[in-house]
Design a protein around this motif. Sequence first.
Motif, mmCIF file in Angstrom:
data_model
loop_
_atom_site.group_PDB
_atom_site.id
_atom_site.type_symbol
_atom_site.label_atom_id
_atom_site.label_comp_id
_atom_site.label_asym_id
_atom_site.label_seq_id
_atom_site.Cartn_x
_atom_site.Cartn_y
_atom_site.Cartn_z
ATOM 1 N N GLY A 46 0.808 -1.211 0.000
ATOM 2 C CA GLY A 46 0.000 0.000 0.000
ATOM 3 C C GLY A 46 0.843 1.264 0.000
ATOM 4 O O GLY A 46 0.486 2.264 -0.642
ATOM 5 N N LEU A 47 1.969 1.237 0.699
ATOM 6 C CA LEU A 47 2.859 2.404 0.697
ATOM 7 C C LEU A 47 3.576 2.545 -0.647
ATOM 8 O O LEU A 47 3.914 3.657 -1.061
ATOM 9 N N ASN A 48 3.801 1.435 -1.318
ATOM 10 C CA ASN A 48 4.304 1.493 -2.688
ATOM 11 C C ASN A 48 3.303 2.237 -3.568
ATOM 12 O O ASN A 48 3.673 3.089 -4.385
ATOM 13 N N ALA A 49 2.008 1.928 -3.381
ATOM 14 C CA ALA A 49 0.972 2.649 -4.125
ATOM 15 C C ALA A 49 0.979 4.134 -3.772
ATOM 16 O O ALA A 49 0.849 4.998 -4.650
ATOM 17 N N LEU A 50 1.140 4.434 -2.500
ATOM 18 C CA LEU A 50 1.192 5.836 -2.078
ATOM 19 C C LEU A 50 2.380 6.554 -2.720
ATOM 20 O O LEU A 50 2.290 7.741 -3.067
ATOM 21 N N ALA A 51 3.467 5.825 -2.913
ATOM 22 C CA ALA A 51 4.630 6.415 -3.586
ATOM 23 C C ALA A 51 4.294 6.803 -5.024
ATOM 24 O O ALA A 51 4.800 7.809 -5.540
ATOM 25 N N HIS A 52 3.419 6.029 -5.685
ATOM 26 C CA HIS A 52 2.976 6.416 -7.024
ATOM 27 C C HIS A 52 2.255 7.765 -6.971
ATOM 28 O O HIS A 52 2.437 8.621 -7.843
ATOM 29 N N CYS A 53 1.417 7.935 -5.947
ATOM 30 C CA CYS A 53 0.689 9.206 -5.795
ATOM 31 C C CYS A 53 1.661 10.358 -5.609
ATOM 32 O O CYS A 53 1.558 11.402 -6.276
ATOM 33 N N VAL A 54 2.579 10.194 -4.688
ATOM 34 C CA VAL A 54 3.501 11.280 -4.343
ATOM 35 C C VAL A 54 4.383 11.631 -5.530
ATOM 36 O O VAL A 54 4.552 12.808 -5.884
ATOM 37 N N ASP A 55 4.953 10.620 -6.174
ATOM 38 C CA ASP A 55 5.845 10.878 -7.302
ATOM 39 C C ASP A 55 5.104 11.553 -8.460
ATOM 40 O O ASP A 55 5.695 12.343 -9.207
ATOM 41 N N SER A 56 3.817 11.242 -8.601
ATOM 42 C CA SER A 56 3.044 11.810 -9.714
ATOM 43 C C SER A 56 2.823 13.309 -9.570
ATOM 44 O O SER A 56 2.462 13.983 -10.538
ATOM 45 N N LEU A 57 3.039 13.849 -8.384
ATOM 46 C CA LEU A 57 2.838 15.282 -8.173
ATOM 47 C C LEU A 57 3.942 16.124 -8.794
ATOM 48 O O LEU A 57 3.756 17.327 -9.014
ATOM 49 N N TRP A 58 5.101 15.501 -9.087
ATOM 50 C CA TRP A 58 6.201 16.280 -9.664
ATOM 51 C C TRP A 58 6.939 15.525 -10.770
ATOM 52 O O TRP A 58 8.025 15.913 -11.186
ATOM 53 N N ALA A 59 6.379 14.430 -11.255
ATOM 54 C CA ALA A 59 7.026 13.635 -12.296
ATOM 55 C C ALA A 59 7.117 14.415 -13.605
ATOM 56 O O ALA A 59 6.486 15.465 -13.764
ATOM 57 N N PRO A 60 7.887 13.925 -14.569
ATOM 58 C CA PRO A 60 8.143 14.696 -15.798
ATOM 59 C C PRO A 60 6.897 15.129 -16.561
ATOM 60 O O PRO A 60 6.875 16.207 -17.155
ATOM 61 N N THR B 210 3.721 15.449 -15.258
ATOM 62 C CA THR B 210 2.626 15.751 -14.336
ATOM 63 C C THR B 210 1.706 16.831 -14.912
ATOM 64 O O THR B 210 2.149 17.743 -15.623
ATOM 65 N N ASP B 211 0.409 16.690 -14.631
ATOM 66 C CA ASP B 211 -0.570 17.675 -15.093
ATOM 67 C C ASP B 211 -1.723 17.692 -14.086
ATOM 68 O O ASP B 211 -1.784 16.855 -13.181
ATOM 69 N N PRO B 212 -2.652 18.632 -14.193
ATOM 70 C CA PRO B 212 -3.730 18.738 -13.201
ATOM 71 C C PRO B 212 -4.601 17.491 -13.090
ATOM 72 O O PRO B 212 -5.134 17.198 -12.014
ATOM 73 N N LEU B 213 -4.754 16.740 -14.171
ATOM 74 C CA LEU B 213 -5.622 15.564 -14.124
ATOM 75 C C LEU B 213 -4.978 14.426 -13.332
ATOM 76 O O LEU B 213 -5.616 13.828 -12.454
ATOM 77 N N ASN B 214 -3.710 14.118 -13.628
ATOM 78 C CA ASN B 214 -3.102 13.041 -12.850
ATOM 79 C C ASN B 214 -2.807 13.475 -11.413
ATOM 80 O O ASN B 214 -2.773 12.644 -10.505
ATOM 81 N N GLN B 215 -2.639 14.767 -11.190
ATOM 82 C CA GLN B 215 -2.493 15.234 -9.809
ATOM 83 C C GLN B 215 -3.786 15.023 -9.026
ATOM 84 O O GLN B 215 -3.755 14.664 -7.841
ATOM 85 N N PHE C 53 0.285 7.652 -12.024
ATOM 86 C CA PHE C 53 1.675 7.353 -12.361
ATOM 87 C C PHE C 53 1.829 7.032 -13.846
ATOM 88 O O PHE C 53 2.802 7.442 -14.487
ATOM 89 N N ALA C 54 0.863 6.300 -14.400
ATOM 90 C CA ALA C 54 0.931 5.930 -15.815
ATOM 91 C C ALA C 54 0.963 7.161 -16.706
ATOM 92 O O ALA C 54 1.615 7.165 -17.754
ATOM 93 N N SER C 55 0.275 8.211 -16.290
ATOM 94 C CA SER C 55 0.238 9.441 -17.070
ATOM 95 C C SER C 55 1.432 10.342 -16.775
ATOM 96 O O SER C 55 2.033 10.917 -17.685
#
Length: 351
Positions: free
Chosen positions: A166-180, A182-187, A228-230
């Motif tokens: 579950g924390l691995n999943a949470l890491a997907h959330c956190v990383d998606s906030l600043w990944a290459p 990132t956009d308002p929809l995936n945030q 994360f996929a986006s």
Amino acid sequence: MRFVHDTLPQRVRFASGAAAEELAAEVATLGAQRVMVIAGTAEAEPAARVTAGLPVVHRHDDVAMHVPVEVARRARAAAVEREADALVSVGGGSTTGLAKAVALTTGLPIVAVPTTYAGSEATAVWGLTENAVKTTGSDPKVLPRAIVYDAALTLGLPVTLSVASGLNALAHCVDSLWAPRTDPLNQALAVEGARALRTGLPLVAAEPDALEGREKALYGAYLSAAAFASAGSGLHHKICHVLGGMFNLPHAQTHAVVLPHVLAFNAPGVPDAERRLAASLDAPTATEGLARLYDELKAPRSLRELGMPADGIIEAAQAVLAAAPAGNPRPVTLDAITGLVRLAWEGAEPR
């Protein structure tokens, strides 16, 4: 506001206790007549149960973490030899990853039935490990055509593994906030995913045999993976891919250990995203919210306890520096990454 967002083409079936029925419907939609089932030995019983009514020509249980290339070769050969026309994966990230490795070279469609909160089933990202180096890429061929989520299949996942996954999943959330990418929809997906995981994981820990927490965690895991996929891989995932491939560390636990340190490092550079994440974690700051959650879940804290050698810190930091994505919220330097990995190795407080 201006951005470009890709939504991946995929059907999601969410039905607790109905995996066999939903899976049969998906295989029928594909028109598949020769199904190869991929499931590790630990998932043999649930895999046999949910695939009992399918036209199975081969059951493949040769599954390993980080998908070593030799394991992928054997699975690909089995698919060709049995003339499989579809793949069904039942298991966690390693199982889904192996199905993706087969799809990458054969083009066979995948229907994924997750039994953890790994999230690989919702992405077009593949990974293979050779000579202690994990290589990743993205290809539409490896994106499962459909996912069948059945929270009842996660009831057998022990609390410690449920927490790490579950924390691995949470890491997907956190990383998606600043990944290459990132956009308002995936945030938005990431923030809602974090909220669901913050609610669900403590319920799983408190009542592991109840479906409510498992369903919330599985829902959050899907949202996290869709984000994360986006958004793509940010600094956190680059670090974990290096560590996992270099030292063969357990995937979910490595992500759980590294996450607080990357959040503490990057949060000052993304104040707006940090505030939204803090609200999802029900805390004044995101780092405080994550710390509270880790205390509540008794989460893993140290890379040393996962088997990483102390003399690997510098080597790992150098490899991370080479792989770090452009546009990270804060400058990625060798000193900074060495310090971050060392703190994670020690199990020290993030800073």
